[in-house]
Design an enzyme around this catalytic site. Structure first.
Site, PDB file in Angstrom:
ATOM      1  N   CYS A   1      -1.159   3.789  -6.354  1.00  0.00           N
ATOM      2  CA  CYS A   1      -1.976   3.120  -5.334  1.00  0.00           C
ATOM      3  C   CYS A   1      -2.150   1.698  -5.837  1.00  0.00           C
ATOM      4  O   CYS A   1      -2.434   1.490  -7.032  1.00  0.00           O
ATOM      5  CB  CYS A   1      -3.327   3.825  -5.204  1.00  0.00           C
TER       6      CYS A   1
ATOM      7  N   CYS B   1       0.853  -1.177   0.000  1.00  0.00           N
ATOM      8  CA  CYS B   1       0.000   0.000   0.000  1.00  0.00           C
ATOM      9  C   CYS B   1       0.899   1.240   0.000  1.00  0.00           C
ATOM     10  O   CYS B   1       1.729   1.399   0.901  1.00  0.00           O
ATOM     11  CB  CYS B   1      -0.862  -0.031   1.263  1.00  0.00           C
TER      12      CYS B   1
HETATM   13  N1  DGL Z   1      -4.049   0.519  -1.900  1.00  0.00           N
HETATM   14  C1  DGL Z   1      -3.636   1.630  -1.131  1.00  0.00           C
HETATM   15  C2  DGL Z   1      -2.484   2.407  -1.716  1.00  0.00           C
HETATM   16  O1  DGL Z   1      -1.665   1.809  -2.371  1.00  0.00           O
HETATM   17  C3  DGL Z   1      -4.603   2.415  -0.328  1.00  0.00           C
HETATM   18  C4  DGL Z   1      -5.894   2.810  -0.895  1.00  0.00           C
HETATM   19  C5  DGL Z   1      -6.803   3.452   0.140  1.00  0.00           C
HETATM   20  O2  DGL Z   1      -7.275   2.726   1.006  1.00  0.00           O
HETATM   21  O3  DGL Z   1      -7.011   4.672   0.083  1.00  0.00           O
HETATM   22  O4  DGL Z   1      -2.335   3.574  -1.500  1.00  0.00           O
END
Ligand code: DGL
Length: 253
Positions: A181, A73
């Site tokens: 993301c 993430c």
């Molecule tokens: N998948 C996550 C990222 O890479 C977070 C997305 C979220 O929950 O806002 O930032």
């Protein structure tokens, strides 16, 4: 002796885009993927909230026999990785940050960085742009507010409406888009429809290679010759676990 696992976490299904790359180069490892859908979106939380949330997840992964933790993430990495490393000195962390370096290395001139509101405003992104941007390169910062949540809910109609709203404007201008993301590679086709001439860049392959490197460096690679297990846990519902196994199976075809 029981093999220790590779722990992975994200605010939902986004971590699958990294898990799939890990499975390609480390198929014989055991995985525990923690999807924190109940707290999605991370990208609209404060650093304090994110540190609390991610610390609890790290406790869980360590107590469930993980030998390395992959922060799949960008939001959690840019906000908490440094503090998590300070707090948990006994475990190895590998994180993910927007692949601005990849855009730089490939000489793209007009790159969109699409990421969560938190990541877009983070000091880490400022540093990456400072370290890697060419003088003649433009980086357009685009915040995907609520996009990760829509992807987690698989709301295709709203995803397409939002993407048009925030990206169409760059159709003639940009030559590349960094998906900052981990949820966004799961909608790469939707993005391609709106920006057909843009190269899509993301850091998942680099993250998987770094995990391999860390396992070898620390001599903790699993040398089994059979495929490992994949356990998925979702903090919101078991239906989401089933959906993730299905998506993973599809990706592995
Ligand atoms: N998948 C996550 C990222 O890479 C977070 C997305 C979220 O929950 O806002 O930032």
């Amino acid at each position: 002796m029981k093999n220790k696992k590779i722990g992975i976490f994200d605010s939902g299904i986004g971590g699958l885009s990294i898990l799939i790359e890990l499975l390609k180069i480390l198929p014989n490892e055991d995985y525990l993927f923690y999807e924190d859908s109940i707290n999605n979106p991370y990208g609209e939380k404060s650093e304090e909230e994110l540190f609390d949330i991610t610390s609890n997840i790290v406790d869980y992964l360590i107590s469930n026999d993980c030998k390395i933790i992959v922060i799949a993430c960008n939001t959690a990495t840019t906000s908490c990785m440094k503090k998590l490393r300070e707090k948990y000195k006994e475990i190895i962390f590998v994180g993910t940050v927007p692949a601005i370096k990849v855009a730089y290395d490939n000489n793209y001139k007009d790159t969109i960085l699409l990421a969560t509101p938190y990541t877009i405003k983070s000091t880490r992104v400022e540093e990456l742009i400072h370290d890697y941007k060419n003088n003649d390169q433009n980086i357009y910062l685009v915040s995907g507010k609520n996009l990760a949540n829509l992807i987690d809910n698989n709301d295709q109609e709203s995803i397409n409406t939002l993407l048009k709203e925030i990206l169409l404007h760059y159709k003639e201008k940009a030559d590349s888009i960094v998906l900052g993301c981990t949820h966004y590679p799961l909608i790469a086709d939707n993005i391609k429809n709106i920006l057909p001439n843009c190269e899509i860049l993301d850091g998942s392959v680099g993250v998987a290679k770094e995990v391999l490197h860390q396992l070898e460096l620390n001599n903790i690679k699993n040398n089994s010759i059979t495929r490992g297990n994949i356990i998925i846990k979702n903090t919101k519902s078991d239906e989401l676990v089933t959906r993730s196994y299905e998506i993973l199976e599809d990706m592995l075809k």
